[in-house]
Design a protein around this motif. Structure first.
Motif, PDB file in Angstrom:
ATOM      1  N   THR A 284      53.150  -3.521  27.029  1.00  0.00           N
ATOM      2  CA  THR A 284      53.823  -3.668  28.323  1.00  0.00           C
ATOM      3  C   THR A 284      53.928  -5.139  28.736  1.00  0.00           C
ATOM      4  OG1 THR A 284      51.698  -3.352  29.416  1.00  0.00           O
ATOM      5  CG2 THR A 284      53.054  -1.388  29.102  1.00  0.00           C
TER       6      THR A 284
ATOM      7  N   LYS B  78      55.828  -9.162  28.404  1.00  0.00           N
ATOM      8  CA  LYS B  78      57.064  -9.735  28.929  1.00  0.00           C
ATOM      9  C   LYS B  78      58.317  -9.218  28.203  1.00  0.00           C
ATOM     10  CE  LYS B  78      58.947 -14.339  29.671  1.00  0.00           C
ATOM     11  NZ  LYS B  78      59.351 -14.951  28.410  1.00  0.00           N
ATOM     12  N   ILE B  79      58.258  -9.286  26.873  1.00  0.00           N
ATOM     13  CA  ILE B  79      59.496  -8.982  26.148  1.00  0.00           C
ATOM     14  C   ILE B  79      59.768  -7.479  26.122  1.00  0.00           C
ATOM     15  CG2 ILE B  79      58.618  -8.848  23.775  1.00  0.00           C
ATOM     16  CD1 ILE B  79      61.706 -10.746  24.987  1.00  0.00           C
TER      17      ILE B  79
ATOM     18  N   SER C 251      50.356   1.700  26.220  1.00  0.00           N
ATOM     19  CA  SER C 251      49.653   0.470  26.542  1.00  0.00           C
ATOM     20  C   SER C 251      48.183   0.709  26.243  1.00  0.00           C
ATOM     21  CB  SER C 251      49.855   0.161  28.032  1.00  0.00           C
ATOM     22  OG  SER C 251      49.122  -0.979  28.398  1.00  0.00           O
ATOM     23  N   ARG C 252      47.397  -0.392  26.282  1.00  0.00           N
ATOM     24  CA  ARG C 252      45.971  -0.195  26.044  1.00  0.00           C
ATOM     25  C   ARG C 252      45.312   0.503  27.216  1.00  0.00           C
ATOM     26  NH1 ARG C 252      44.705  -6.231  24.665  1.00  0.00           N
ATOM     27  NH2 ARG C 252      46.252  -6.385  26.315  1.00  0.00           N
TER      28      ARG C 252
ATOM     29  N   TYR D  63      48.449   3.313  21.953  1.00  0.00           N
ATOM     30  CA  TYR D  63      49.690   3.250  21.157  1.00  0.00           C
ATOM     31  C   TYR D  63      49.822   4.526  20.310  1.00  0.00           C
ATOM     32  CZ  TYR D  63      49.388  -1.754  22.367  1.00  0.00           C
ATOM     33  OH  TYR D  63      49.289  -2.963  23.027  1.00  0.00           O
TER      34      TYR D  63
ATOM     35  N   HIS E 113      52.232 -11.295  17.519  1.00  0.00           N
ATOM     36  CA  HIS E 113      52.587 -11.351  16.090  1.00  0.00           C
ATOM     37  C   HIS E 113      51.580 -10.657  15.172  1.00  0.00           C
ATOM     38  CE1 HIS E 113      54.745 -14.565  17.935  1.00  0.00           C
ATOM     39  NE2 HIS E 113      54.148 -15.588  17.405  1.00  0.00           N
TER      40      HIS E 113
ATOM     41  N   HIS F 137      51.828  -6.857  14.723  1.00  0.00           N
ATOM     42  CA  HIS F 137      53.084  -6.196  14.330  1.00  0.00           C
ATOM     43  C   HIS F 137      52.894  -5.280  13.116  1.00  0.00           C
ATOM     44  CE1 HIS F 137      55.840  -9.469  16.333  1.00  0.00           C
ATOM     45  NE2 HIS F 137      55.108  -8.806  17.197  1.00  0.00           N
TER      46      HIS F 137
ATOM     47  N   GLU G 275      59.365  -6.522  16.870  1.00  0.00           N
ATOM     48  CA  GLU G 275      59.671  -7.884  17.323  1.00  0.00           C
ATOM     49  C   GLU G 275      59.470  -8.913  16.209  1.00  0.00           C
ATOM     50  OE1 GLU G 275      61.142  -9.691  19.265  1.00  0.00           O
ATOM     51  OE2 GLU G 275      61.716  -8.230  20.753  1.00  0.00           O
ATOM     52  N   LYS G 276      60.128 -10.046  16.387  1.00  0.00           N
ATOM     53  CA  LYS G 276      59.954 -11.174  15.460  1.00  0.00           C
ATOM     54  C   LYS G 276      58.702 -11.944  15.843  1.00  0.00           C
ATOM     55  CE  LYS G 276      60.401 -14.346  17.781  1.00  0.00           C
ATOM     56  NZ  LYS G 276      59.814 -14.851  19.039  1.00  0.00           N
TER      57      LYS G 276
ATOM     58  N   TYR H 152      64.525 -18.349  15.162  1.00  0.00           N
ATOM     59  CA  TYR H 152      65.852 -18.665  15.728  1.00  0.00           C
ATOM     60  C   TYR H 152      66.661 -19.676  14.937  1.00  0.00           C
ATOM     61  CZ  TYR H 152      64.493 -15.369  19.155  1.00  0.00           C
ATOM     62  OH  TYR H 152      64.112 -14.195  19.741  1.00  0.00           O
TER      63      TYR H 152
HETATM   64  N1  LIG Z   1      63.057 -11.381  20.922  1.00  0.00           N
HETATM   65  C1  LIG Z   1      62.676 -12.314  21.752  1.00  0.00           C
HETATM   66  O1  LIG Z   1      63.452 -13.058  22.324  1.00  0.00           O
HETATM   67  C2  LIG Z   1      61.248 -12.483  22.043  1.00  0.00           C
HETATM   68  C3  LIG Z   1      60.886 -13.200  23.160  1.00  0.00           C
HETATM   69  C4  LIG Z   1      59.555 -13.308  23.445  1.00  0.00           C
HETATM   70  C5  LIG Z   1      58.631 -12.740  22.600  1.00  0.00           C
HETATM   71  N2  LIG Z   1      59.015 -12.071  21.490  1.00  0.00           N
HETATM   72  C6  LIG Z   1      58.015 -11.492  20.585  1.00  0.00           C
HETATM   73  O2  LIG Z   1      57.430 -10.368  21.215  1.00  0.00           O
HETATM   74  C7  LIG Z   1      56.031 -10.327  20.967  1.00  0.00           C
HETATM   75  C8  LIG Z   1      55.317 -10.228  22.314  1.00  0.00           C
HETATM   76  O3  LIG Z   1      55.637 -11.352  23.096  1.00  0.00           O
HETATM   77  P1  LIG Z   1      55.468 -11.357  24.703  1.00  0.00           P
HETATM   78  O4  LIG Z   1      55.957 -12.668  25.163  1.00  0.00           O
HETATM   79  O5  LIG Z   1      56.050 -10.119  25.290  1.00  0.00           O
HETATM   80  O6  LIG Z   1      53.873 -11.317  24.808  1.00  0.00           O
HETATM   81  P2  LIG Z   1      52.973 -10.831  26.041  1.00  0.00           P
HETATM   82  O7  LIG Z   1      53.719 -10.945  27.317  1.00  0.00           O
HETATM   83  O8  LIG Z   1      51.690 -11.540  25.886  1.00  0.00           O
HETATM   84  O9  LIG Z   1      52.767  -9.277  25.761  1.00  0.00           O
HETATM   85  C9  LIG Z   1      52.100  -8.783  24.628  1.00  0.00           C
HETATM   86  C10 LIG Z   1      51.549  -7.385  24.938  1.00  0.00           C
HETATM   87  O10 LIG Z   1      50.896  -6.905  23.768  1.00  0.00           O
HETATM   88  C11 LIG Z   1      49.813  -6.066  24.138  1.00  0.00           C
HETATM   89  N3  LIG Z   1      48.588  -6.485  23.426  1.00  0.00           N
HETATM   90  C12 LIG Z   1      47.880  -5.728  22.585  1.00  0.00           C
HETATM   91  N4  LIG Z   1      46.820  -6.375  22.103  1.00  0.00           N
HETATM   92  C13 LIG Z   1      46.842  -7.605  22.663  1.00  0.00           C
HETATM   93  C14 LIG Z   1      45.991  -8.742  22.563  1.00  0.00           C
HETATM   94  N5  LIG Z   1      44.924  -8.760  21.766  1.00  0.00           N
HETATM   95  N6  LIG Z   1      46.314  -9.834  23.287  1.00  0.00           N
HETATM   96  C15 LIG Z   1      47.402  -9.849  24.075  1.00  0.00           C
HETATM   97  N7  LIG Z   1      48.248  -8.787  24.199  1.00  0.00           N
HETATM   98  C16 LIG Z   1      47.974  -7.666  23.507  1.00  0.00           C
HETATM   99  C17 LIG Z   1      49.666  -6.153  25.641  1.00  0.00           C
HETATM  100  O11 LIG Z   1      50.241  -4.967  26.171  1.00  0.00           O
HETATM  101  P3  LIG Z   1      49.316  -3.714  26.654  1.00  0.00           P
HETATM  102  O12 LIG Z   1      48.272  -4.325  27.528  1.00  0.00           O
HETATM  103  O13 LIG Z   1      50.283  -2.891  27.377  1.00  0.00           O
HETATM  104  O14 LIG Z   1      48.744  -3.046  25.461  1.00  0.00           O
HETATM  105  C18 LIG Z   1      50.503  -7.352  26.036  1.00  0.00           C
HETATM  106  O15 LIG Z   1      51.078  -7.205  27.301  1.00  0.00           O
HETATM  107  C19 LIG Z   1      55.690 -11.585  20.160  1.00  0.00           C
HETATM  108  O16 LIG Z   1      55.528 -11.268  18.805  1.00  0.00           O
HETATM  109  C20 LIG Z   1      56.898 -12.488  20.337  1.00  0.00           C
HETATM  110  O17 LIG Z   1      57.221 -13.271  19.198  1.00  0.00           O
HETATM  111  C21 LIG Z   1      60.299 -11.926  21.216  1.00  0.00           C
END
Ligand SMILES: NC(=O)c1ccc[n+]([C@@H]2O[C@H](COP(=O)([O-])OP(=O)(O)OC[C@H]3O[C@@H](n4cnc5c(N)ncnc54)[C@H](OP(=O)(O)O)[C@@H]3O)[C@@H](O)[C@H]2O)c1
Length: 383
Positions: free
Chosen positions: A13, A15-16, A45-46, A85, A103, A106, A123-124, A212
Motif C-alpha cells: 500500500t 506510494k506507487i 498489506s502487512r 500478501y 525492489h 519483487h 514493478e521495476k 528509464y
Molecule cells: N513505475 C514507477 O514509476 C515507479 C515509481 C516509484 C516506484 N516504483 C517501484 O515500486 C516499488 C515500490 O516503490 P514505492 O515508492 O511505492 O515504495 P514505498 O512507498 O516505500 O512502498 C513500498 C510498500 O511495500 C511494502 N513493504 C513490504 N515490506 C517492506 C519493507 N521491508 N520496507 C518497506 N516497505 C515494505 C509496504 O506496504 P505494506 O505496508 O502495505 O505491506 C510499503 O508501503 C519499488 O520497487 C520502485 O522501484 C515504480
C-alpha cells in the motif's frame, strides 16, 4: 460487445501502488479504450488496517481530482482487504496481481503469486539479479500464467509515436545514443530505512532509476529494425558512492550494440535531470530527441544533421503526445496486461521477457564492476 474485465489484487500500500490503483479506476473511454476494463478485488498489506485505509483512500477524491469514475461504476464494489500478501495470492476473486513492494521483495512476491496461479505485473526493477528473473520466467512458463515488468513508459502515447518514426526508416541507422535519469534528491535528510539509502532494499540510483534510460535504449536502438545484436553488452561503467550507506549516488554505463551503435546511460541522485534532451539517438539522417522526464515524456523532436545538406531531414519538427487527461500514465500498461490475459498470452510483445533480461544483465554488470554496497548483493534464488 462488453469489455473484458480484469480483476486485480494489489500487493503493498505504498506510494506507487496508490498511483497504479487510482489509474485502474479511470474511465477507459477517456483514453479511447473500450475493449478492456479493470476492477480492484483485493488489496494486501502487512496489516489489514493499512489495506483498509488504502481502499478507503481510493474512495475519496484524489488531490485536485473528483471521486474516481471506477468508484461510481463498480470498480471497487467487490474489493476485500487482506492483512497479508498471501491472502491476495489465494483470493479466488483475483486474476492478476500488481506487485508494488521494494525492489528486494519483487522476486519472492512475484514467485508466490505465480505459484498460486495468478498473472503478475511486477514493478521495476523486475528483480535484484538475472538469476531471479530467469527463475520467475521459468515459473510463469511452467504455470502458463502471464508475467510482465511494469515499465509503464513503454505503453505511453509518445512511445508508440516514436516507434512509428523508428520503423519508418527515415532516420536511417542509429550511430550514437545517450539517455539520463537524474533528480536532486535530499538523501541526507532521509532516515537510514529510506529505500534509496538502505542497501538491503536495493538502494541507490541504479536499480531505481536505471529502468528509464533503459526504456529509451530499448525503444530507440534495441528494437530498431537495423539492430541485429540481441545481447548488447556493457563495455564500461562507473559508480559514485554515498559514503553514509555505500549505495550508488550515480551510475553511468556504456553499452555497445555490435556493429551498429554505442550508448551511454546515466542515473544520478545529485543533480536535476537534463530538461530538453533526456534521451537522444543520433542517426545517419538526423537525431531524435526526447524531452524530460524520461519516465513520462510528452514531447520529442526530430532534428536535421548539422551538415543538413547531407541528410534527408532538412527541418526540425516537434511532436507532442501527452498521456490522456485525468490519467497518471499507468492505465496503459494495465490495459496491455488485460489484453494479453484475455488473449491467452503469457508475455507481452511490447515488453517481452528477453528485453527485461537485457536490462537486468546491464544492472548486474554495473553493480559487479562498481564499488557500492550492493556490489555483491545476490538475489534469493538458491538461498
Ligand atoms: N513505475 C514507477 O514509476 C515507479 C515509481 C516509484 C516506484 N516504483 C517501484 O515500486 C516499488 C515500490 O516503490 P514505492 O515508492 O511505492 O515504495 P514505498 O512507498 O516505500 O512502498 C513500498 C510498500 O511495500 C511494502 N513493504 C513490504 N515490506 C517492506 C519493507 N521491508 N520496507 C518497506 N516497505 C515494505 C509496504 O506496504 P505494506 O505496508 O502495505 O505491506 C510499503 O508501503 C519499488 O520497487 C520502485 O522501484 C515504480
Amino acid at each position: 460487445m462488453s469489455p473484458y474485465t480484469l480483476r486485480w489484487g494489489i500487493i503493498a500500500t505504498g506510494k506507487i501502488s496508490g498511483q497504479f490503483a487510482r489509474d485502474l479506476l479511470v474511465d477507459p473511454s477517456t483514453r479511447e479504450v473500450s475493449d478492456v476494463a479493470h476492477q480492484i478485488t483485493a488489496v494486501g498489506s502487512r496489516s489489514v488496517e493499512s489495506a483498509q485505509r488504502f481502499i478507503d483512500g481510493l474512495k475519496k477524491p484524489g488531490e485536485g481530482e473528483p471521486v474516481a469514475w471506477g468508484v461510481k461504476n463498480g470498480g471497487l464494489d467487490k474489493v476485500r482487504a487482506h492483512g497479508s500478501y498471501d491472502g491476495v495470492y489465494n483470493d479466488p476473486n483475483v486474476d492478476a496481481i500488481y506487485v508494488g513492494t521494494p525492489h528486494n521483495l519483487h522476486y519472492q512476491n512475484t514467485k508466490d503469486a505465480l505459484l498460486a496461479g495468478k498473472h503478475v505485473l511486477c514493478e521495476k526493477p523486475f528483480t535484484i539479479d538475472i538469476e531471479e528473473l530467469d527463475d520467475l520466467v521459468a515459473i510463469a512458463q511452467q504455470k502458463n500464467v502471464f508475467l510482465m515488468e511494469a515499465v509503464w513508459t513503454r505503453f505511453h502515447p509518445i512511445a508508440y509515436a516514436v516507434d512509428e518514426v523508428i520503423r519508418s526508416g527515415k532516420l536511417g541507422k542509429p550511430k550514437r545514443f545517450a539517455a539520463d535519469f537524474s533528480m536532486e534528491y535530499d538523501l541526507d535528510s532521509k532516515p537510514d530505512s529510506n529505500r534509496f539509502i538502505d542497501p538491503a532494499l536495493g538502494g541507490g540510483s541504479l536499480l531505481d532509476m536505471g529502468p528509464y534510460p533503459s526504456v529509451w535504449a530499448m525503444l530507440l536502438v534495441h528494437r530498431n529494425p537495423h539492430n541485429k545484436d540481441q545481447t548488447p553488452n556493457v563495455v564500461s561503467s562507473h559508480q559514485s558512492i554515498y559514503k553514509r550507506s555505500g549505495v550508488d549516488l550515480d551510475s553511468r554505463w556504456i553499452v555497445e550494440w555490435d556493429g551498429l551503435c554505442r550508448g551511454i546511460l546515466t542515473t544520478d541522485l545529485t543533480a536535476p535531470g537534463l530538461r530538453e534532451n533526456t534521451a537522444v539517438v543520433q542517426c545517419e539522417e538526423g537525431d531524435l530527441i526526447i524531452e524530460y522526464p524520461p519516465q513520462k515524456p510528452e514531447t520529442f523532436h526530430i532534428i536535421p544533421r548539422p551538415d543538413r545538406y547531407i541528410g534527408s531531414i532538412k527541418e526540425k519538427t516537434t511532436h507532442h503526445h501527452p498521456v490522456h487527461a485525468g490519467n497518471h500514465g499507468m492505465s496503459y500498461e494495465a490495459d496491455e496486461v488485460a489484453r494479453c490475459i484475455r488473449d491467452g498470452k503469457i508475455q507481452s510483445e511490447r515488453m517481452p521477457w528477453e528485453e527485461s533480461k537485457v536490462v537486468q544483465r546491464w544492472f548486474d554488470s554495473v553493480r559487479k564492476n562498481g564499488d557500492s554496497a550492493t556490489k555483491g548483493m545476490k538475489g534469493s534464488v538458491g538461498h
